[in-house]
Design a protein around this motif. Sequence first.
Motif, PDB file in Angstrom:
ATOM      1  N   ASN A 153       0.819  -1.213   0.000  1.00 30.06           N
ATOM      2  CA  ASN A 153       0.000   0.000   0.000  1.00 30.06           C
ATOM      3  C   ASN A 153       0.851   1.261   0.000  1.00 30.06           C
ATOM      4  N   SER A 154       2.092   1.147   0.487  1.00 31.59           N
ATOM      5  CA  SER A 154       2.990   2.303   0.514  1.00 31.59           C
ATOM      6  C   SER A 154       3.821   2.417  -0.763  1.00 31.59           C
ATOM      7  N   GLY A 155       3.563   1.558  -1.743  1.00 30.34           N
ATOM      8  CA  GLY A 155       4.207   1.673  -3.044  1.00 30.34           C
ATOM      9  C   GLY A 155       5.481   0.866  -3.216  1.00 30.34           C
ATOM     10  N   GLN A 156       5.864   0.045  -2.246  1.00 28.76           N
ATOM     11  CA  GLN A 156       7.044  -0.793  -2.405  1.00 28.76           C
ATOM     12  C   GLN A 156       6.727  -1.931  -3.365  1.00 28.76           C
ATOM     13  N   THR A 157       7.651  -2.178  -4.292  1.00 34.78           N
ATOM     14  CA  THR A 157       7.449  -3.187  -5.322  1.00 34.78           C
ATOM     15  C   THR A 157       7.767  -4.571  -4.787  1.00 34.78           C
ATOM     16  N   GLY A 158       6.865  -5.511  -5.019  1.00 38.49           N
ATOM     17  CA  GLY A 158       7.111  -6.897  -4.642  1.00 38.49           C
ATOM     18  C   GLY A 158       7.938  -7.597  -5.693  1.00 38.49           C
ATOM     19  N   GLU A 159       8.794  -8.522  -5.254  1.00 45.15           N
ATOM     20  CA  GLU A 159       9.631  -9.278  -6.180  1.00 45.15           C
ATOM     21  C   GLU A 159       9.924 -10.649  -5.580  1.00 45.15           C
ATOM     22  N   VAL A 160       9.752 -11.698  -6.395  1.00 43.97           N
ATOM     23  CA  VAL A 160      10.056 -13.053  -5.949  1.00 43.97           C
ATOM     24  C   VAL A 160      10.817 -13.770  -7.056  1.00 43.97           C
ATOM     25  N   ASN A 161      11.945 -14.366  -6.703  1.00 44.56           N
ATOM     26  CA  ASN A 161      12.685 -15.241  -7.604  1.00 44.56           C
ATOM     27  C   ASN A 161      12.360 -16.661  -7.156  1.00 44.56           C
ATOM     28  N   LEU A 162      11.692 -17.420  -8.010  1.00 45.37           N
ATOM     29  CA  LEU A 162      11.205 -18.752  -7.651  1.00 45.37           C
ATOM     30  C   LEU A 162      11.944 -19.814  -8.454  1.00 45.37           C
ATOM     31  N   VAL A 163      12.487 -20.827  -7.749  1.00 45.50           N
ATOM     32  CA  VAL A 163      13.137 -21.961  -8.396  1.00 45.50           C
ATOM     33  C   VAL A 163      12.422 -23.217  -7.933  1.00 45.50           C
ATOM     34  N   LEU A 164      11.931 -24.009  -8.894  1.00 45.43           N
ATOM     35  CA  LEU A 164      11.221 -25.257  -8.598  1.00 45.43           C
ATOM     36  C   LEU A 164      12.026 -26.420  -9.155  1.00 45.43           C
ATOM     37  N   ASN A 165      12.436 -27.344  -8.298  1.00 46.88           N
ATOM     38  CA  ASN A 165      13.180 -28.522  -8.725  1.00 46.88           C
ATOM     39  C   ASN A 165      12.430 -29.773  -8.307  1.00 46.88           C
ATOM     40  N   ASP A 166      12.080 -30.613  -9.272  1.00 51.90           N
ATOM     41  CA  ASP A 166      11.399 -31.886  -9.001  1.00 51.90           C
ATOM     42  C   ASP A 166      10.145 -31.711  -8.154  1.00 51.90           C
ATOM     43  N   ILE A 167       9.305 -30.783  -8.552  1.00 50.62           N
ATOM     44  CA  ILE A 167       8.052 -30.542  -7.846  1.00 50.62           C
ATOM     45  C   ILE A 167       7.019 -31.531  -8.358  1.00 50.62           C
ATOM     46  N   LYS A 168       6.193 -32.039  -7.435  1.00 51.16           N
ATOM     47  CA  LYS A 168       5.190 -33.004  -7.867  1.00 51.16           C
ATOM     48  C   LYS A 168       3.871 -32.755  -7.179  1.00 51.16           C
ATOM     49  N   GLU A 169       2.835 -33.185  -7.844  1.00 55.85           N
ATOM     50  CA  GLU A 169       1.498 -33.169  -7.261  1.00 55.85           C
ATOM     51  C   GLU A 169       1.376 -34.406  -6.389  1.00 55.85           C
ATOM     52  N   PRO A 170       0.721 -34.302  -5.239  1.00 54.00           N
ATOM     53  CA  PRO A 170       0.602 -35.474  -4.365  1.00 54.00           C
ATOM     54  C   PRO A 170       0.040 -36.680  -5.105  1.00 54.00           C
ATOM     55  N   GLY A 171       0.714 -37.824  -4.948  1.00 53.79           N
ATOM     56  CA  GLY A 171       0.251 -39.063  -5.563  1.00 53.79           C
ATOM     57  C   GLY A 171       0.672 -39.249  -7.009  1.00 53.79           C
ATOM     58  N   VAL A 172       1.413 -38.289  -7.599  1.00 51.52           N
ATOM     59  CA  VAL A 172       1.839 -38.391  -8.992  1.00 51.52           C
ATOM     60  C   VAL A 172       3.358 -38.503  -9.023  1.00 51.52           C
ATOM     61  N   GLU A 173       3.869 -39.565  -9.648  1.00 56.04           N
ATOM     62  CA  GLU A 173       5.309 -39.765  -9.737  1.00 56.04           C
ATOM     63  C   GLU A 173       5.887 -38.928 -10.881  1.00 56.04           C
ATOM     64  N   LEU A 174       7.112 -38.423 -10.689  1.00 52.08           N
ATOM     65  CA  LEU A 174       7.792 -37.676 -11.734  1.00 52.08           C
ATOM     66  C   LEU A 174       8.421 -38.635 -12.741  1.00 52.08           C
ATOM     67  N   GLU A 175       8.309 -38.300 -14.033  1.00 46.17           N
ATOM     68  CA  GLU A 175       8.919 -39.124 -15.064  1.00 46.17           C
ATOM     69  C   GLU A 175      10.359 -38.710 -15.309  1.00 46.17           C
ATOM     70  N   LYS A 176      10.653 -37.433 -15.164  1.00 47.00           N
ATOM     71  CA  LYS A 176      12.012 -36.939 -15.357  1.00 47.00           C
ATOM     72  C   LYS A 176      12.179 -35.666 -14.541  1.00 47.00           C
ATOM     73  N   LYS A 177      13.402 -35.267 -14.346  1.00 44.92           N
ATOM     74  CA  LYS A 177      13.675 -34.066 -13.578  1.00 44.92           C
ATOM     75  C   LYS A 177      13.161 -32.848 -14.330  1.00 44.92           C
TER      76      LYS A 177
END
Length: 193
Positions: A153-177
């Motif tokens: 609200n005070s005008g500060q800019t939000g910033e996120v650097n996101l790195v996802l490695n081998d993320i999976k949905e519950p119950g679903v196996e990954l086929e490759k990295k």
Amino acid sequence: MILNDSKIIGTGPDFFGLSAYGEHAILTVNNLTMNAKGKNSKTVEVDKDAQVNIQNGSVITTEGAFSPAIQLTQKGRLNVSDSAIKTLGKNSATFYVAPGNSEQKSVAEMTGGSLEASGDLILSQGGTMDVVLNQVSVSSPGSGYLLNVLNSNSGQTGEVNLVLNDIKEPGVELEKKQTLRGIFLLLKAVRLT
């Protein structure tokens, strides 16, 4: 400070669980079960270059509306391993970075375990944060986004650097990295007349 095999439950609104503040503050929790049931609560806050380590089967949950599980501010450092972080209340993020100077970047890294949010999974409101998720089971956000980056609200800019490695949905196996990297920056323009 090290906290082992403990249970913490907050039942009222505005509950504040654990806090680490200052550059020499290090808090490590092993097999901690923490539940904040009231609205406007938070289980863990990491601020001013402090470090929190959540590990070894810990389960962190918030149930109230507007109750982030973990809040990072001003160079807060969070390490999570083999633990679960979950929010059940409306508009409640698992990781929330509060407004702050962009040079005061917070860092959250998680390996193993799971994230589940009823609101946004990761939320920045004018704060700056790096988030690295390694082999984490991620459930679809309920009413929010995987990543929501806003200005404060005070005008500060939000910033996120996101790195996802081998993320999976519950119950679903990954086929490759699979790896996804990127900087997410949202600029909100306001026009005054």
